[in-house]
Design an enzyme around this catalytic site. Structure first.
Site, PDB file in Angstrom:
ATOM      1  N   VAL A  70       0.839  -1.199   0.000  1.00 34.77           N
ATOM      2  CA  VAL A  70       0.000   0.000   0.000  1.00 34.77           C
ATOM      3  C   VAL A  70       0.871   1.245   0.000  1.00 34.77           C
ATOM      4  O   VAL A  70       1.922   1.284   0.632  1.00 34.77           O
ATOM      5  CB  VAL A  70      -0.960   0.036   1.214  1.00 34.77           C
ATOM      6  CG1 VAL A  70      -1.942  -1.113   1.164  1.00 34.77           C
ATOM      7  CG2 VAL A  70      -0.193   0.007   2.529  1.00 34.77           C
ATOM      8  N   ASP A  71       0.430   2.245  -0.728  1.00 35.67           N
ATOM      9  CA  ASP A  71       1.043   3.574  -0.655  1.00 35.67           C
ATOM     10  C   ASP A  71       0.556   4.236   0.642  1.00 35.67           C
ATOM     11  O   ASP A  71      -0.431   3.800   1.241  1.00 35.67           O
ATOM     12  CB  ASP A  71       0.615   4.387  -1.877  1.00 35.67           C
ATOM     13  CG  ASP A  71       1.107   5.815  -1.816  1.00 35.67           C
ATOM     14  OD1 ASP A  71       2.286   6.019  -1.528  1.00 35.67           O
ATOM     15  OD2 ASP A  71       0.293   6.724  -2.043  1.00 35.67           O
ATOM     16  N   LYS A  72       1.240   5.278   1.082  1.00 39.62           N
ATOM     17  CA  LYS A  72       0.833   5.962   2.310  1.00 39.62           C
ATOM     18  C   LYS A  72      -0.095   7.139   2.028  1.00 39.62           C
ATOM     19  O   LYS A  72      -1.279   7.125   2.375  1.00 39.62           O
ATOM     20  CB  LYS A  72       2.059   6.462   3.088  1.00 39.62           C
ATOM     21  CG  LYS A  72       1.682   7.208   4.387  1.00 39.62           C
ATOM     22  CD  LYS A  72       2.890   7.799   5.060  1.00 39.62           C
ATOM     23  CE  LYS A  72       3.390   9.054   4.351  1.00 39.62           C
ATOM     24  NZ  LYS A  72       2.468  10.220   4.510  1.00 39.62           N
ATOM     25  N   ILE A  77      -1.912  -1.121  -3.793  1.00 40.90           N
ATOM     26  CA  ILE A  77      -2.925  -0.072  -3.696  1.00 40.90           C
ATOM     27  C   ILE A  77      -2.215   1.271  -3.713  1.00 40.90           C
ATOM     28  O   ILE A  77      -1.323   1.510  -2.905  1.00 40.90           O
ATOM     29  CB  ILE A  77      -3.755  -0.190  -2.395  1.00 40.90           C
ATOM     30  CG1 ILE A  77      -4.259  -1.611  -2.198  1.00 40.90           C
ATOM     31  CG2 ILE A  77      -4.913   0.790  -2.413  1.00 40.90           C
ATOM     32  CD1 ILE A  77      -4.896  -1.856  -0.839  1.00 40.90           C
TER      33      ILE A  77
END
Length: 652
Positions: free
Chosen positions: A337-339, A539
């Site tokens: 996941v990206d932040k 994501i």
């Protein structure tokens, strides 16, 4: 750069299946096949005679849909490949042989519809590259040796040339700052949630956005070699190198189709190998086998389930770009996941106000907001939102590039800015430095409010405001649901600093977190996860996430807030930006796979049973027809459960 990227798009389709000849218009043929099938069923239902009227509609429907299937099946046979298209052609031919035109038309329509949905996703890489190209301006302001300034195409600018970057403009090339200070929004490249201070010696990336100050910079990379250009290359390479997604029924067809034909030939030739066998009887049994084995139920198991699953998710605001991705999402074991904008809000928010004087926290906030009224810096805007209605008025506002701002309030000079601004005024003591270390260690951005030395007033720091990007309200729960859905590992990949990334990961309950990553680093981490777990999702919502989205087995884009590049590159778009929808997609994918496998197993058991009856003399051709039609109908009804049971994607 623009010419280079044209080469990238030629091979960046990313679509494994040969859907049809590109010259054949898919959409009109699928629509025609659907309408003709519907009309044929209507005429059959109301009992129009003669029967050939309804059959003619089924025939035309079969031809319309078959134009997208039979040519591909023929090409596969020429290459000695037995894929889903060959199995489909056999099913349709067999259905017409047993006078089941309605079944043939329905099967070919549903199959061609699922192929159409899949083929639409095949162009996404080209669209993604186009949106990336739009990030960089085609020209730059070149500063000549004489000091004269002129506009020049970015392709004509060489390494070592000096360029001028005006405030508010996009940076055209990778460069190093020579003079000037400013803040630069690097989110398109690194995904950082807060603009980065830039002063002489700092690096600049093409495609990022310059803030309030004017910068003079020396070019360090040609346009075709910029970080953004490398992102474009990574997207194209990832689409080409991504392991091809293969449908379950494709794998099955490679075994089933030749086995059926070889068995039928062996039965027909049995009298030649064994004396006393009647050739007519065994040829008849061979035909019965082919009829029983007619794979309509097997073929329809995938498209009906896939269309039902895609429709079910679309109602939830999850757009799946093809059947292979719905099957692939059901196999995921790890997710990256990206932040910023994915796990977090994507915008700074006030965390705490720390007084360093007799000023209260409320007074610190009011003074800071009064100065920041004139600023559009993200940190300033976060402070203003927290302050609400202002009671103080600031005059003589002046922005200090790369540091902050200052203004007069009630006849005194106040400033709000970064650490450097406090040092320049000579009012930062070791005690204050020690107190600042704790919020800085957590990755917070600090805004220092001070009374600047002026006239007879002694300067001092009045307080510090901590600002940070915060978790999305649904993030922790969504991640728990992902683990509950069978995801073994969740890893955060971010361009933000490691301290901030570690803090967010700890708050959200993420298994591992990696910060300070460039787009190519995210790709490397996704590939590592694929090596460890086999099936990995990603994501993200930004341009910097596009290569990783393309590399993962399944890419999820946060559709409403995500960049066009991320949405085009991803395989699944979350239109409501609800992270919890990823868990729903995983569960629906698992359920879709389970239904497909059950349908195929059920169809095979029915066929094996009637095959046994045929060999023992209890089943004739009419029973074979009944078994095939009945199995197809039951398979369709079972697949439609994906549409009915919307509220419980994890149910049976």
């Amino acid at each position: 750069m623009h010419q280079q990227t044209c080469e990238v798009t030629k091979s960046a389709c990313g679509c494994e299946h040969n859907h049809s000849d590109s010259k054949i218009p898919q959409l009109p043929l699928v629509i025609a096949s659907g309408i003709l099938t519907g009309l044929g069923l209507l005429l059959q239902w109301i009992g129009i005679s003669p029967e050939w009227v309804a059959k003619s509609f089924f025939g035309l429907a079969t031809i319309a849909g078959g134009l997208l299937v039979f040519p591909v099946a023929w090409k596969a046979l020429l290459k000695f490949k037995l894929d889903i298209n060959v199995l489909m052609a056999v099913a349709v031919t067999g259905a017409w042989m047993i006078d089941e035109g309605a079944e043939a038309a329905a099967v070919v329509f549903l199959f061609s519809l699922s192929e159409l949905l899949e083929s639409w996703a095949g162009q996404r890489a080209r669209k993604a590259v186009k949106t990336l190209l739009d990030l960089t301006p085609p020209t730059a302001i070149l500063v000549e040796e004489s000091g004269a300034k002129r506009e020049s195409a970015v392709e004509d600018i060489r390494i070592g040339d000096e360029i001028l970057i005006k405030s508010g403009s996009r940076i055209p090339l990778d460069a190093v700052v020579i003079s000037g200070t400013s803040t630069v929004d690097q989110a398109p490249i690194t995904g950082e949630s807060v603009p980065v201070e830039k002063s002489p010696g700092a690096s600049l990336y093409a495609g990022t956005i310059n803030g309030g100050g004017s910068l003079r910079a020396r070019v360090i990379e040609l346009a075709r070699d910029s970080k953004l250009s490398k992102i474009i290359e990574l997207v194209g390479e990832a689409e080409n190198l991504k392991p091809p997604a293969q449908r379950f029924v494709d794998k099955f067809a490679k075994i089933y189709t030749p086995a059926v034909f070889l068995t039928a030939i062996a039965i027909a030739l049995a009298p030649l190998m064994f004396d006393g066998l009647d050739s007519g009887t065994w040829i008849y049994r061979s035909l019965v086998l082919l009829v029983i084995a007619c794979p309509c139920a097997l073929v329809i198991a995938t498209p009906v389930s896939i269309v039902s699953g895609i429709t079910s998710l679309a109602r939830r605001g999850v757009l799946v770009k093809g059947g292979v991705y719905l099957e692939a999402v059901g196999k995921l074991r790890a997710i990256a996941v990206d932040k910023t904008g994915t796990i977090t809000q994507g915008a700074p928010k006030l965390i705490e106000t720390i007084p360093f004087s007799d000023f209260s926290a409320e007074e610190i906030l009011r003074h800071a907001a009064a100065i920041n009224t004139h600023s559009n810096h993200p940190i300033a805007m976060a402070i203003n939102r927290a302050a609400g209605e202002l009671e103080l008025t600031a005059t003589d506002f002046q922005a200090v590039a790369g540091q902050g701002a200052k203004a007069m309030i009630d006849g005194h000079l106040f400033f709000i800015g970064n650490h450097k601004m406090a040092h320049d005024y000579g009012i930062c003591s070791p005690e204050i430095e020690k107190q600042l270390s704790e919020p800085e260690s957590k990755g917070y951005s600090l805004a220092i409010l001070g009374h600047a030395p002026h006239q007879n007033c002694v300067g001092k720091i009045l307080g510090v405001i901590s600002v940070a990007d915060t978790l999305r309200p649904d993030a922790s729960d969504a991640l728990k649901r992902l683990h509950a859905a069978g995801i073994e590992k969740i890893a955060m990949l971010s361009g933000d600093n490691q301290r901030t990334v570690s803090r967010i990961a700890s708050e959200a309950g993420i298994d591992e977190a990696h910060g300070d990553l460039m787009p190519e680093d995210k790709v490397a981490h996704v590939r590592r996860l694929i090596d460890d777990y086999g099936h990995v999702g990603m994501i993200g919502d930004g341009v910097n996430d596009a290569p990783a989205l393309a590399t993962a087995n399944v890419g999820f884009a946060m559709g409403a807030i995500g960049s066009d590049t991320a949405i085009e590159t991803a395989d699944i778009a979350l239109m409501q930006d609800d992270l919890g929808k990823v868990a729903e997609a995983v569960l629906v994918g698992k359920r879709t796979l389970a239904i497909i496998r059950f349908n195929i197993a059920f169809a095979l058991i029915i066929k094996a049973l009637f095959l046994l009856l045929a060999f023992t003399g209890f089943a004739g051709l009419w029973m074979a027809i009944l078994a095939d039609t009945g199995a197809t109908l039951l398979v369709i009804l079972n697949s439609l459960r994906l549409l009915i049971d919307q509220k419980s994607p994890s149910g049976g």
